[in-house]
Write a protein that holds these residues in place. Structure first.
Motif, short mmCIF file in Angstrom:
data_model
loop_
_atom_site.label_atom_id
_atom_site.label_comp_id
_atom_site.label_asym_id
_atom_site.label_seq_id
_atom_site.Cartn_x
_atom_site.Cartn_y
_atom_site.Cartn_z
N UNK A 65 69.70 -28.23 -133.89
CA UNK A 65 68.43 -28.39 -133.18
C UNK A 65 67.28 -27.84 -134.04
N UNK A 66 66.08 -27.96 -133.54
CA UNK A 66 64.90 -27.43 -134.23
C UNK A 66 64.58 -25.99 -133.82
N UNK A 67 65.42 -25.42 -132.97
CA UNK A 67 65.17 -24.08 -132.44
C UNK A 67 65.79 -23.02 -133.33
N UNK A 68 64.97 -22.08 -133.80
CA UNK A 68 65.46 -21.00 -134.64
C UNK A 68 66.43 -20.12 -133.86
N UNK A 69 67.51 -19.70 -134.52
CA UNK A 69 68.53 -18.80 -133.97
C UNK A 69 69.32 -19.43 -132.83
N UNK A 70 69.28 -20.76 -132.71
CA UNK A 70 70.11 -21.44 -131.72
C UNK A 70 71.59 -21.29 -132.13
N UNK A 71 72.52 -21.50 -131.19
CA UNK A 71 73.95 -21.32 -131.46
C UNK A 71 74.71 -22.55 -130.97
N UNK A 72 75.61 -23.06 -131.81
CA UNK A 72 76.51 -24.14 -131.40
C UNK A 72 77.94 -23.74 -131.74
N UNK A 73 78.89 -24.34 -131.02
CA UNK A 73 80.31 -24.12 -131.30
C UNK A 73 80.98 -25.45 -131.61
N UNK A 74 81.74 -25.48 -132.69
CA UNK A 74 82.49 -26.67 -133.09
C UNK A 74 83.97 -26.33 -133.04
N UNK A 75 84.71 -27.01 -132.18
CA UNK A 75 86.15 -26.78 -132.04
C UNK A 75 86.89 -27.93 -132.74
N UNK A 76 87.74 -27.56 -133.70
CA UNK A 76 88.52 -28.53 -134.45
C UNK A 76 89.97 -28.40 -134.00
N UNK A 77 90.48 -29.43 -133.31
CA UNK A 77 91.85 -29.43 -132.79
C UNK A 77 92.75 -30.21 -133.74
N UNK A 78 93.74 -29.53 -134.31
CA UNK A 78 94.59 -30.15 -135.32
C UNK A 78 95.97 -30.48 -134.76
N UNK A 79 96.49 -31.66 -135.15
CA UNK A 79 97.84 -32.07 -134.79
C UNK A 79 98.83 -31.60 -135.83
N UNK A 80 99.94 -31.01 -135.39
CA UNK A 80 100.95 -30.55 -136.35
C UNK A 80 101.65 -31.76 -136.96
N UNK A 81 101.86 -31.69 -138.27
CA UNK A 81 102.50 -32.78 -139.00
C UNK A 81 103.97 -32.85 -138.64
N UNK A 82 104.50 -34.06 -138.48
CA UNK A 82 105.88 -34.24 -138.04
C UNK A 82 106.84 -34.54 -139.18
N UNK A 83 106.32 -35.07 -140.26
CA UNK A 83 107.17 -35.42 -141.39
C UNK A 83 106.51 -35.01 -142.68
N UNK A 84 107.27 -34.95 -143.73
CA UNK A 84 106.77 -34.55 -145.04
C UNK A 84 107.04 -35.67 -146.03
N UNK A 85 106.01 -36.31 -146.52
CA UNK A 85 106.13 -37.40 -147.48
C UNK A 85 105.78 -36.85 -148.86
N UNK A 86 106.76 -36.78 -149.75
CA UNK A 86 106.55 -36.15 -151.05
C UNK A 86 105.82 -37.08 -152.02
N UNK A 87 105.08 -36.47 -152.93
CA UNK A 87 104.38 -37.20 -153.99
C UNK A 87 105.38 -37.79 -154.98
N UNK A 88 105.09 -38.99 -155.51
CA UNK A 88 105.90 -39.57 -156.58
C UNK A 88 105.05 -39.65 -157.84
N UNK A 89 105.73 -39.75 -159.00
CA UNK A 89 105.02 -39.69 -160.28
C UNK A 89 105.35 -40.89 -161.16
#
Length: 521
Positions: free
Chosen positions: A383-407
């Motif tokens: 916002x344009x208001x000095x000293x305003x406060x916001x909260x950002x919640x980041x909800x993460x999904x746990x990974x179910x599988x592991x796909x390895x890098x190939x070279x």
């Protein structure tokens, strides 16, 4: 800049009109008293108290010394003292050893002021050379300070060529990288920004195009690197206020670049705005422009940046989407108006207090091993208001599988036996979880040209997809993308010596789960 800048831009003329949004006042600007009806432009700091710039001067030659495209005299380099108000006094020619009867412009200096790089017409040892079309190209030259404190050993840089132009030098803060402009083979647009490593023995690496994050199909020119690792440059290939605009982009620690940001409607106008330099300690600097309210063709402007003082807090919280528990030590990537900022790490409670500018767009993306990537993304506008406060919640999904890098082997895109083993695991996972979708992202090491590596990475991605599809997986569940050499995992960029094992780490294909909502049944 009109006609004079075509010298430095290699005789290319193009006008572009684009729309842009204005920004709040951030600069105080003044037109310098030294400007005339002719073209004065292209400033460079010489220490903290002197300024170098270019301007035409009539010489006392019997033959005509006027440059035909704009009917103005050829350019020379001048030096003057910087006053407290930004004005320039005690002006005189910079050096009789560097100035010739043809064009000299656009200089940069090493921090000890003992080495100079500058642009000059293709003129050396009394010879004025032209290409096959009869055009005199621009070349980069280097000189050093001799025993008598005069410039000596003037020499062209090894990547000059009679058939294309090289100019507009700029040095990185550590003096190890030289940025410049060219229309050499491999250029993405009309003129691009390149960089080249300056080796400790005085030799140079291979010039590297900065790539499409910076360069466009049009003109990028006049690079300048500030002391806080920001690349400033002018472009007429991006959305702006018209013709050439000044942009800045962060230079990240890994050698990549943040998204270019337009400096706004005070520095930029509907005309050409270019040759921006700034002292990041004093926030004072100069730029050049041919805007309509100027005194002549191109004018030099002094400015002082006014820091943004309106701040507010953003509470970043990272939690597990299923359990709602805090995720400690998650890394959060932040962009500000599409410009990359340094990553932050949340604390043991999954929290981080971020101080933001007012009226600014921010994006937050969290990442942590064992959780899905692409990470969850949230975008806000403060916002344009000095000293305003916001909260950002980041909800993460746990990974179910592991796909390895190939070279891959050097300069190859065939699937190696060890890679086939890992790909069979991918196939097994995708058969077990029929809604799972993946992106195949393939990469190369830094050896080879930028364009060649783009094509090679695409072939690696294609061969990876073909293998998986050949094992019975529907091609609609797989997307492929080649990243070339843009995403190196280590220091092994152009000009850096690395052993084969280090290069091998960059010749890879990685797998990203593209539907993070996928949950194991």
């Amino acid at each position: 800049m009109k006609k004079i800048y075509t010298i430095a831009v290699f005789l290319i003329g193009f006008i572009i009109s684009l729309n842009a949004q204005t920004t709040e006042d951030q600069y105080s600007i003044k037109n310098l008293s030294i400007n005339t009806e002719l073209s004065n432009f292209g400033t460079s700091f010489y220490g903290s108290d002197k300024l170098i710039f270019s301007q035409p001067v009539k010489r006392k030659f019997i033959i005509n010394n006027v440059w035909k495209p704009n009917n103005q005299p050829y350019l020379d380099l001048y030096i003057g003292d910087i006053q407290k108000d930004g004005e320039i006094s005690n002006i005189k020619k910079f050096s009789s050893k560097l100035n010739t009867r043809y064009h000299e412009a656009d200089v940069c200096f090493s921090k000890d002021k003992k080495t100079v790089y500058f642009s000059r017409s293709n003129f050396q040892n009394g010879r004025y050379k032209k290409d096959s079309l009869g055009v005199n190209r621009i070349k980069l030259f280097k000189a050093v300070v001799g025993p008598n404190n005069e410039w000596t050993n003037v020499e062209p840089l090894p990547f000059n060529n009679d058939n294309y132009s090289v100019g507009h030098p700029a040095l990185s803060d550590d003096g190890k990288t030289l940025y410049f402009i060219s229309d050499m083979p491999g250029t993405l647009g009309k003129t691009d920004i390149f960089k080249v490593a300056i080796n400790s023995d005085g030799t140079y690496g291979t010039p590297v195009n900065l790539g499409p994050k910076i360069n466009t199909p049009e003109r990028e020119m006049f690079p300048f690197v500030s002391g806080n690792n920001e690349l400033y440059f002018s472009s007429d290939g991006r959305e702006g206020f018209g013709m050439l605009d000044v942009f800045k982009a962060a230079i990240n620690n890994d050698g990549t670049y943040g998204g270019p940001v337009n400096l706004g409607g005070e520095i930029n106008s509907d005309k050409d705005d270019f040759a921006f330099i700034i002292d990041n300690k004093t926030l004072k600097g100069y730029f050049s422009s041919n805007r309509s309210e100027g005194k002549g063709d191109d004018d030099i402007y002094f400015f002082k940046e006014i820091p943004v003082i309106c701040k507010q807090n953003v509470n970043i919280v990272v939690i597990d989407k299923q359990t709602k528990a805090a995720i400690p030590n998650a890394v959060v990537s932040i962009t500000k108006n599409e410009e990359d900022l340094p990553d932050v790490t949340v604390d043991k409670d999954g929290k981080y207090l971020f101080v933001a500018d007012c009226d600014t767009k921010y994006s937050f993306a969290s990442n942590k091993m064992d959780y899905f990537y692409p990470a969850v993304l949230k975008t806000i506008t403060t916002s344009s208001k000095k000293d305003d406060v916001q909260t950002v919640v980041l909800e993460m999904n746990r990974e179910l599988i592991n796909l390895n890098t190939i070279y891959f082997d050097f300069d190859k895109y065939n699937i190696r036996p060890d890679a086939a083993v890992e790909l069979d695991k991918v196939v097994a996972y995708m058969k077990k979880y029929p809604t799972l979708k993946v992106e195949v992202g393939s990469h190369t090491d830094s050896r080879g040209s930028f364009k060649y590596n783009e094509k090679l990475s695409e072939k690696r991605a294609e061969s990876t997809v073909e293998y998986i599809v050949s094992k019975g997986i529907d091609s609609s569940r797989i997307t492929a993308k080649g990243y070339g050499e843009r995403n190196l995992v280590n220091k092994c960029s152009d000009g850096v010596k690395c052993i084969e094992e280090e290069h091998q780490l960059n010749r890879r294909t990685e797998f990203v789960i593209t539907n993070p909502e996928f949950i194991k049944n």
